[in-house]
Design a protein around this motif. Sequence first.
Motif, PDB file in Angstrom:
ATOM      1  N   HIS A   1      81.883  74.730  67.710  1.00  0.00           N
ATOM      2  CA  HIS A   1      81.823  75.953  66.913  1.00  0.00           C
ATOM      3  C   HIS A   1      83.045  76.082  66.006  1.00  0.00           C
ATOM      4  O   HIS A   1      83.178  77.067  65.292  1.00  0.00           O
ATOM      5  CB  HIS A   1      81.725  77.180  67.823  1.00  0.00           C
ATOM      6  N   GLU A   2      83.906  75.075  66.067  1.00  0.00           N
ATOM      7  CA  GLU A   2      85.127  75.064  65.255  1.00  0.00           C
ATOM      8  C   GLU A   2      85.539  73.619  65.018  1.00  0.00           C
ATOM      9  O   GLU A   2      85.370  72.764  65.884  1.00  0.00           O
ATOM     10  CB  GLU A   2      86.241  75.804  65.995  1.00  0.00           C
ATOM     11  N   PHE A   3      86.080  73.364  63.831  1.00  0.00           N
ATOM     12  CA  PHE A   3      86.662  72.056  63.530  1.00  0.00           C
ATOM     13  C   PHE A   3      87.739  72.249  62.473  1.00  0.00           C
ATOM     14  O   PHE A   3      87.876  73.338  61.903  1.00  0.00           O
ATOM     15  CB  PHE A   3      85.587  71.042  63.092  1.00  0.00           C
ATOM     16  N   THR A   4      88.508  71.214  62.243  1.00  0.00           N
ATOM     17  CA  THR A   4      89.591  71.297  61.263  1.00  0.00           C
ATOM     18  C   THR A   4      89.467  70.185  60.230  1.00  0.00           C
ATOM     19  O   THR A   4      88.826  69.158  60.476  1.00  0.00           O
ATOM     20  CB  THR A   4      90.978  71.200  61.938  1.00  0.00           C
ATOM     21  N   THR A   5      90.081  70.441  59.079  1.00  0.00           N
ATOM     22  CA  THR A   5      90.279  69.416  58.053  1.00  0.00           C
ATOM     23  C   THR A   5      91.796  69.328  57.865  1.00  0.00           C
ATOM     24  O   THR A   5      92.544  69.913  58.645  1.00  0.00           O
ATOM     25  CB  THR A   5      89.570  69.806  56.738  1.00  0.00           C
ATOM     26  N   ASP A   6      92.250  68.652  56.846  1.00  0.00           N
ATOM     27  CA  ASP A   6      93.699  68.506  56.639  1.00  0.00           C
ATOM     28  C   ASP A   6      94.425  69.849  56.601  1.00  0.00           C
ATOM     29  O   ASP A   6      95.453  70.016  57.234  1.00  0.00           O
ATOM     30  CB  ASP A   6      93.989  67.749  55.337  1.00  0.00           C
ATOM     31  N   ARG A   7      93.858  70.821  55.857  1.00  0.00           N
ATOM     32  CA  ARG A   7      94.551  72.096  55.668  1.00  0.00           C
ATOM     33  C   ARG A   7      93.836  73.299  56.252  1.00  0.00           C
ATOM     34  O   ARG A   7      94.361  74.409  56.177  1.00  0.00           O
ATOM     35  CB  ARG A   7      94.762  72.338  54.168  1.00  0.00           C
TER      36      ARG A   7
ATOM     37  N   LEU B   1      83.023  79.498  63.532  1.00  0.00           N
ATOM     38  CA  LEU B   1      82.000  80.522  63.477  1.00  0.00           C
ATOM     39  C   LEU B   1      82.644  81.900  63.338  1.00  0.00           C
ATOM     40  O   LEU B   1      83.794  82.091  63.728  1.00  0.00           O
ATOM     41  CB  LEU B   1      81.108  80.489  64.723  1.00  0.00           C
ATOM     42  N   PRO B   2      81.933  82.856  62.763  1.00  0.00           N
ATOM     43  CA  PRO B   2      82.461  84.220  62.630  1.00  0.00           C
ATOM     44  C   PRO B   2      82.602  84.869  64.001  1.00  0.00           C
ATOM     45  O   PRO B   2      81.764  84.672  64.883  1.00  0.00           O
ATOM     46  CB  PRO B   2      81.392  84.945  61.804  1.00  0.00           C
ATOM     47  N   MET B   3      83.660  85.643  64.160  1.00  0.00           N
ATOM     48  CA  MET B   3      83.932  86.323  65.422  1.00  0.00           C
ATOM     49  C   MET B   3      84.078  87.824  65.186  1.00  0.00           C
ATOM     50  O   MET B   3      84.474  88.259  64.106  1.00  0.00           O
ATOM     51  CB  MET B   3      85.227  85.789  66.042  1.00  0.00           C
ATOM     52  N   SER B   4      83.787  88.578  66.220  1.00  0.00           N
ATOM     53  CA  SER B   4      83.991  90.017  66.189  1.00  0.00           C
ATOM     54  C   SER B   4      85.420  90.302  65.746  1.00  0.00           C
ATOM     55  O   SER B   4      86.359  89.678  66.234  1.00  0.00           O
ATOM     56  CB  SER B   4      83.738  90.581  67.591  1.00  0.00           C
ATOM     57  N   GLY B   5      85.582  91.197  64.797  1.00  0.00           N
ATOM     58  CA  GLY B   5      86.899  91.530  64.271  1.00  0.00           C
ATOM     59  C   GLY B   5      87.228  90.844  62.955  1.00  0.00           C
ATOM     60  O   GLY B   5      88.190  91.219  62.286  1.00  0.00           O
TER      61      GLY B   5
ATOM     62  N   ARG C   1      76.780  80.091  59.776  1.00  0.00           N
ATOM     63  CA  ARG C   1      77.842  80.550  58.885  1.00  0.00           C
ATOM     64  C   ARG C   1      79.187  80.157  59.495  1.00  0.00           C
ATOM     65  O   ARG C   1      79.387  80.252  60.697  1.00  0.00           O
ATOM     66  CB  ARG C   1      77.775  82.069  58.715  1.00  0.00           C
ATOM     67  N   PHE C   2      80.090  79.728  58.636  1.00  0.00           N
ATOM     68  CA  PHE C   2      81.442  79.395  59.054  1.00  0.00           C
ATOM     69  C   PHE C   2      82.432  80.168  58.195  1.00  0.00           C
ATOM     70  O   PHE C   2      82.193  80.386  57.007  1.00  0.00           O
ATOM     71  CB  PHE C   2      81.719  77.897  58.890  1.00  0.00           C
ATOM     72  N   LEU C   3      83.538  80.558  58.791  1.00  0.00           N
ATOM     73  CA  LEU C   3      84.649  81.154  58.051  1.00  0.00           C
ATOM     74  C   LEU C   3      85.763  80.125  57.991  1.00  0.00           C
ATOM     75  O   LEU C   3      85.985  79.374  58.948  1.00  0.00           O
ATOM     76  CB  LEU C   3      85.129  82.441  58.723  1.00  0.00           C
ATOM     77  N   VAL C   4      86.457  80.116  56.867  1.00  0.00           N
ATOM     78  CA  VAL C   4      87.474  79.102  56.601  1.00  0.00           C
ATOM     79  C   VAL C   4      88.840  79.771  56.509  1.00  0.00           C
ATOM     80  O   VAL C   4      89.020  80.706  55.726  1.00  0.00           O
ATOM     81  CB  VAL C   4      87.141  78.342  55.292  1.00  0.00           C
ATOM     82  N   PHE C   5      89.773  79.259  57.284  1.00  0.00           N
ATOM     83  CA  PHE C   5      91.125  79.804  57.343  1.00  0.00           C
ATOM     84  C   PHE C   5      92.147  78.706  57.071  1.00  0.00           C
ATOM     85  O   PHE C   5      91.923  77.538  57.400  1.00  0.00           O
ATOM     86  CB  PHE C   5      91.409  80.409  58.729  1.00  0.00           C
ATOM     87  N   HIS C   6      93.277  79.098  56.497  1.00  0.00           N
ATOM     88  CA  HIS C   6      94.365  78.149  56.270  1.00  0.00           C
ATOM     89  C   HIS C   6      94.956  77.763  57.623  1.00  0.00           C
ATOM     90  O   HIS C   6      95.258  78.620  58.458  1.00  0.00           O
ATOM     91  CB  HIS C   6      95.440  78.773  55.372  1.00  0.00           C
TER      92      HIS C   6
END
Length: 187
Positions: free
Chosen positions: A10-16, A21-25, A75-80
């Motif tokens: 439900h989560e993975f990373t790339t270089d940056r 997945l979206p979470m409550s909050g 749906r995925f959310l992308v964070f630094h």
Amino acid sequence: MNKILLKFPHEFTTDRLVIRLPMSGDGKVVHNALQASINELKPWMPFAQKDQTEEETEINIRESHIKFLKREDLRFLVFHKETGEFICSSGLHRIHWGVPKFEIGYWTDTRYCGKGYTTEAVAGLTDFAFKELKAKRVEIKCDTKNRKSRAIPERLGFHLDAILENDDLSVDEQELRDTCIYSKVKL
């Protein structure tokens, strides 16, 4: 096998980036990004036609979480990765598990445009679809007039399968628009 039993990260990373997945909050940061980007999103995105409250955005996030768990829409959310700042919303939509095939959609907080984050996220999602979900086809569809959106699949080597003339209406429903269909396939 019932799709709800499918197991994948439900989560993975790339270089940056951290892509999850979206979470409550999460509604607050997504709402702030929508507010900051509304003028750039309005010409292209139906959801940007109506002002949303933070509560409505949070409801949408929670509904997205449920759909993810039910394997109806991913749906995925992308964070630094370093700062934790929200950058964009993306995902694998219009799923056909029988093939399997997915359509990638995306929008980016305007404050993070032009830094390659969306291209990196879409590349990560494409790789995720092929490796984790055993996709045979990944598509990106966009309005022919949306040059910024078209640039992403073109940079990533997606094939332009077709331009469908008079395929849709503009989001304000004032004119007919053509749709580009880009794809990557795995044989």
